[in-house]
Structure formats: structure tokens, C-alpha cells
Design an enzyme around this catalytic site. Structure first.
Site, PDB file in Angstrom:
ATOM      1  N   HIS A 163       0.830  -1.219   0.000  1.00 16.35           N
ATOM      2  CA  HIS A 163       0.000   0.000   0.000  1.00 16.35           C
ATOM      3  C   HIS A 163       0.858   1.261   0.000  1.00 16.35           C
ATOM      4  O   HIS A 163       0.425   2.314   0.473  1.00 16.35           O
ATOM      5  CB  HIS A 163      -0.957   0.026   1.204  1.00 16.35           C
ATOM      6  CG  HIS A 163      -1.673  -1.272   1.422  1.00 16.35           C
ATOM      7  ND1 HIS A 163      -2.858  -1.589   0.808  1.00 16.35           N
ATOM      8  CD2 HIS A 163      -1.334  -2.359   2.175  1.00 16.35           C
ATOM      9  CE1 HIS A 163      -3.236  -2.818   1.170  1.00 16.35           C
ATOM     10  NE2 HIS A 163      -2.317  -3.297   2.002  1.00 16.35           N
ATOM     11  N   SER A 284      14.823  21.388 -16.931  1.00 20.11           N
ATOM     12  CA  SER A 284      13.620  22.142 -17.231  1.00 20.11           C
ATOM     13  C   SER A 284      14.037  23.439 -17.906  1.00 20.11           C
ATOM     14  O   SER A 284      15.094  23.992 -17.610  1.00 20.11           O
ATOM     15  CB  SER A 284      12.873  22.431 -15.936  1.00 20.11           C
ATOM     16  OG  SER A 284      12.089  23.587 -16.082  1.00 20.11           O
ATOM     17  N   LYS A 290      16.059  21.681 -11.790  1.00 20.20           N
ATOM     18  CA  LYS A 290      15.406  20.392 -12.059  1.00 20.20           C
ATOM     19  C   LYS A 290      16.306  19.381 -12.765  1.00 20.20           C
ATOM     20  O   LYS A 290      17.094  19.722 -13.632  1.00 20.20           O
ATOM     21  CB  LYS A 290      14.156  20.597 -12.926  1.00 20.20           C
ATOM     22  CG  LYS A 290      13.016  21.297 -12.236  1.00 20.20           C
ATOM     23  CD  LYS A 290      12.472  20.515 -11.039  1.00 20.20           C
ATOM     24  CE  LYS A 290      11.644  19.309 -11.460  1.00 20.20           C
ATOM     25  NZ  LYS A 290      10.402  19.699 -12.114  1.00 20.20           N
ATOM     26  N   GLU A 297       9.848   7.907 -17.272  1.00 19.35           N
ATOM     27  CA  GLU A 297       8.504   8.467 -17.445  1.00 19.35           C
ATOM     28  C   GLU A 297       7.974   8.170 -18.844  1.00 19.35           C
ATOM     29  O   GLU A 297       6.813   7.795 -19.036  1.00 19.35           O
ATOM     30  CB  GLU A 297       8.518   9.986 -17.240  1.00 19.35           C
ATOM     31  CG  GLU A 297       8.692  10.398 -15.797  1.00 19.35           C
ATOM     32  CD  GLU A 297       8.874  11.913 -15.664  1.00 19.35           C
ATOM     33  OE1 GLU A 297       8.151  12.669 -16.339  1.00 19.35           O
ATOM     34  OE2 GLU A 297       9.738  12.329 -14.887  1.00 19.35           O
TER      35      GLU A 297
END
Ligand code: ARG
Length: 465
Positions: A163, A284, A290, A297
């Protein structure tokens, strides 16, 4: 004699009184994408011609003319000099037209006892068989990378989650080995699927077979097929072998996507279990600080298009009456895209897994929080004679107490622990340590470092078979 290709340069011209419109030509053509099958188309044609010669349908001269012309066509294609024409609809007619240009009447005889229907089914199967073999090699490379990383981290402790809550300590090696197991089953599925891909449709002709005395087994042997598609209607119409492959590919991407999701999570500065080398990340355009895990992804995202291909092919097939229908021309792009996506993704993942920089101290600290050894304390009490349910309850109260104090279980003193069960003794400390917890799970499939190493060794041995 009218050249069969002269009207709209199609193979069925004499039946028609006007050419197809430009729009229809563009709509129905497939050469833009099926030219990818060209070398397999030639391979299939040569096996067909050789068989026709062996049964006396083509003479020596025809076979030689066809073989020589095909060799030339192949080198034109390989050198990028072949002139593809949309007027010739698909890869088969493009090659056949060039063949008749080069080999004259001999070239025109090649299509005896054959149809584009069994021809295209053969081409796709040959192409897919080769693609499966390449994907299996890539899967193997990825698995070796996972096993190498797993071995290096057989003792690296991290929190195991259920979980997404800290559950019990595991080793990072154990976690990575889990993915090797998944990709191992994926490989088994490919092997199984390949057996059904690897059957010969050629000889089915348009749908009913042919009146020529063909020798299908001979063609199958020449092309390395393990068997024949034994019903001509089935041979030209079903694409279940491609659907099966897309299902296996979807499962591979599902596994890749889960790994990708974990890499993203682990790389988040909040978690910081790992870092990925800069070459797999991008920055970024606005936020200078970043470093984004774009590769995992994107793999997670690309999983959707592979599932899409599976659904496209299932849907393509479901409404088709026997036998061949033009719908089937739509099988190629999803299939090609699936192979391309899988190939690129597996290649980059094998490289990326090797590049994972493990932040063992962060993993360990996370495992040391969140009461991850609570089950071990319960097991300890059971060993001292308490029933498991009662032990569970006693530990739950101890956890609540520790949480209220803002500490973890190993931080409680012996006296504090004894409040919850008088069975607690000085030897409890061993049960509460992270190392004690993992090494206690000492059976096949458990997270004890020795078991993880043994599991990795078994996986390596299986890979070598
Ligand atoms: N381009 C076609 C395909 O991909 C080849 C078979 C065409 N057969 C036909 N009868 N129109 O399926």
C-alpha cells in the site's frame, strides 16, 4: 499483349474500365509502411520459385531469371536505390513489377499458385519471427543488468512496501530480482508465441488452395518454418499470432512501466533512494534546479501505445468473416510500432539499470523508520510461546506507544517493551534490527541475502540454458 501493370499499374487492371481515383489510391495503398517487409517478401518469393521449379511448374531458365533479378532487387533496396511507387499499391506489387521489368515473362510466372493473401501472411510471420528473436536478446541483456545490480545489492537494506506504506525490510537485490523474474516469464511467453508465429501460410493462395501440385513442406523447410497453417482459409485470414505477440509485448511494457514508476519515485528528492546518471535525465527550460527522470517516465507513457496496438488488432479481427479482407492491411502499423517501441525501450532500460546509483544510507534510514520490524517482534513473541494473534495485538499496542512518543520500536527500552508483553527479554534486540529481520527470511523466495544470492545464481543458470 497488354502489360498487366500498364493501366493504373495494378495487377488486376483488365477487369476495370477506369483507374481508381487519386484519393482511393492513397487510401488503399500500403507501400509507405509495408516496404519494411521487402527483404522477407523476396525471401518468400525465392522459396516459392524454387518449389515451383522442383514440381515442374517453372523451368530452369525461369528460376535463374527470377533468382538473378531478385538478387539485384535486394541490393537496390539495401542500397536505398529502389524506386517505390504508390501507384503499385504495396510492397508485393512494387517488387513484382521490378521483377517483370528485369526478368520478363519468367518474372510474370512467379505469381503462379500464389496470392498476395498468402504472400503477405508469410511476410509478416517471417518478419515477426526475426523481431521476436531480437526482442528476446534485448530482454536477456536487461535481465543480466538487473541480476548484476541485484548481486551488488544483495545486502543493501531498503523498506519493502505494501500500500506504499513501509511494511518490512527487504534487500534492494531482492527487489531487483523480482523484475528479473517478471522479464523471465515475459521471455517464456515470447518463446511460446514464436512457435505459433513460425508456421507457413504460403500455399493457401487466395483462400482455397491452388490447383498446382505444390510442395508446401519444401517451402516451409526452406524458410525455416516449424509447420504449416493447415487450413487455407485460416492461413490467409487470422492474425491471432500477431495479437498474441502484442499481448506478450503489452505485458513486457507493463513490467517496464512498473519499474519505470519505481525509478521515478526512488529518484524523487523526497525519497532519494537512487540517482540516475545525467544522460538519462533532462532539465527544465524554466526551473534551473530540475533533473527529471524523463526516460522512465516516457517508458511508462509508451506502455499506452503498445496496449493500444493490442486493442487495435483485437478490434481489427473481431468482425471479419472468413477469409481474407482488406481490413487486415491495418495489422502492420500497430505491429511495427509495437516492435519499435519495445526495442527502443528495452535497449535503453538495460543501459539505465546499470547506471542506477544506489543511495544505501537513504534506503536504510527509510527502513529504520516506520516500524518495519514490527512483524519480527510479533514472531519473536510467538517463539516465546504466545499465539500469533495475541502477539500481533501486543506489538500493535507497542507501535502505538512508540508512535505517540515519536520513536521507532528499537528505540524503546526493555522495560517499556515489557509493559506490552512480559515475554520480552534482552535477546529481543536481535529481532528488532534490520539485518536480523532480513536474514531471518531464509527460505527459497525469501529476502535473506544468502537466499537472494542463490536466487540470482539460479536465474543466471536458467539464462545460460
Ligand atoms: N497489402 C495487402 C495487405 O497488407 C496485401 C494483400 C492484398 N490482398 C488483396 N486481395 N487485396 O493485406
Amino acid at each position: 499483349m497488354t502489360d498487366q501493370f500498364s493501366r493504373k499499374a495494378s495487377a488486376w487492371s483488365a477487369r476495370f474500365s477506369e483507374p481508381v481515383s487519386e484519393l482511393v489510391k492513397r487510401y488503399t495503398a500500403s507501400v509507405q509502411f509495408d516496404r519494411r517487409l521487402a527483404l522477407h517478401d523476396i525471401e518468400g518469393s525465392l522459396a516459392h520459385a524454387e518449389m515451383l521449379h522442383s514440381v515442374g511448374v517453372l523451368d530452369e531458365h525461369d528460376l535463374e531469371m527470377i533468382s538473378n533479378a531478385m538478387a539485384r532487387i535486394r541490393s537496390e533496396i539495401e542500397r536505398g536505390e529502389f524506386r517505390w511507387s504508390i501507384d503499385l499499391e504495396d510492397v508485393h506489387l512494387n517488387i513484382e513489377k521490378r521483377l517483370t521489368d528485369l526478368a520478363g515473362d519468367s518474372g510474370k510466372r512467379l505469381h503462379t499458385a500464389r496470392s498476395r493473401n498468402d504472400q503477405v501472411a508469410t511476410d509478416i510471420r517471417l518478419w515477426l519471427r526475426g523481431s521476436i528473436d531480437e526482442i528476446r536478446t534485448l530482454l536477456r541483456t536487461l535481465r543480466i543488468a538487473l541480476l548484476d545490480m541485484a548481486e551488488l545489492n544483495a545486502e543493501t537494506i531498503m523498506p519493502g512496501f505494501t500500500h506504499l506504506q513501509v511494511a518490512q525490510p527487504v534487500t534492494f537485490g531482492h527487489h531487483l530480482h523480482a523484475y528479473s523474474e517478471m522479464f523471465g516469464r515475459d521471455d517464456e511467453r515470447l518463446v511460446d508465441c514464436r512457435r505459433r508465429v513460425n508456421r507457413l501460410p504460403l500455399g493457401a493462395a487466395a483462400l482455397a488452395g491452388t490447383s498446382y501440385p505444390i510442395d508446401r513442406e519444401r517451402v516451409a523447410r526452406a524458410l525455416g518454418f516449424e509447420g504449416l497453417c493447415e487450413n487455407s482459409l485460416d492461413a490467409v485470414s487470422d492474425r491471432d499470432f500477431a495479437i498474441e505477440f502484442c499481448a506478450a509485448a503489452s505485458l513486457i511494457m507493463m513490467h517496464v512501466s512498473r519499474l519505470g514508476e519505481e525509478l521515478v519515485l526512488w529518484m524523487s528528492p523526497r525519497v532519494a533512494f537512487i540517482d540516475l546518471p545525467d544522460r538519462f535525465c533532462t532539465g527544465s527550460s524554466i526551473m534551473p534546479q530540475k533533473k527529471n527522470p524523463d526516460v522512465p517516465e516516457l517508458a511508462r507513457g509508451k506502455t499506452g501505445r503498445v496496449y493500444g496496438a493490442l486493442v487495435a488488432l483485437l478490434t481489427l479481427m473481431k468482425g471479419q468473416p472468413l477469409a481474407y479482407n482488406k481490413d487486415n492491411q491495418e495489422d502492420k502499423e500497430p505491429l511495427f510500432d509495437t516492435v519499435d517501441t519495445l526495442t527502443a525501450t528495452l535497449t535503453i532500460f538495460a543501459d539505465m539499470v546499470r547506471g542506477i546509483e544506489v543511495r544505501a544510507e537513504r534506503m536504510r534510514a527509510a527502513a529504520a523508520e516506520g516500524f518495519s520490524t514490527a512483524t519480527d517482534l510479533a514472531d519473536y513473541l510467538v517463539r516465546k510461546g504466545l499465539a500469533f494473534r495475541d502477539a500481533h495485538e501486543a506489538v500493535a499496542r507497542a507501535v502505538r506507544h512508540a508512535a505517540e512518543r515519536g520513536v521507532d520500536l528499537p528505540d524503546l527500552s526493555l522495560d517499556e517493551l515489557r509493559v506490552f508483553s512480559p515475554l520480552v527479554d534482552a535477546d529481543v534486540t536481535a529481532a528488532l534490527t534490520l539485518e536480523g529481520s532480513v536474514s531471518a527470511r531464509d527460505h527459497i523466495g525469501g529476502t535473506a541475502p544468502a537466499q537472494v544470492r542463490a536466487a540470482i545464481a539460479r536465474s543466471r543458470a536458467a539464462l545460460d540454458q
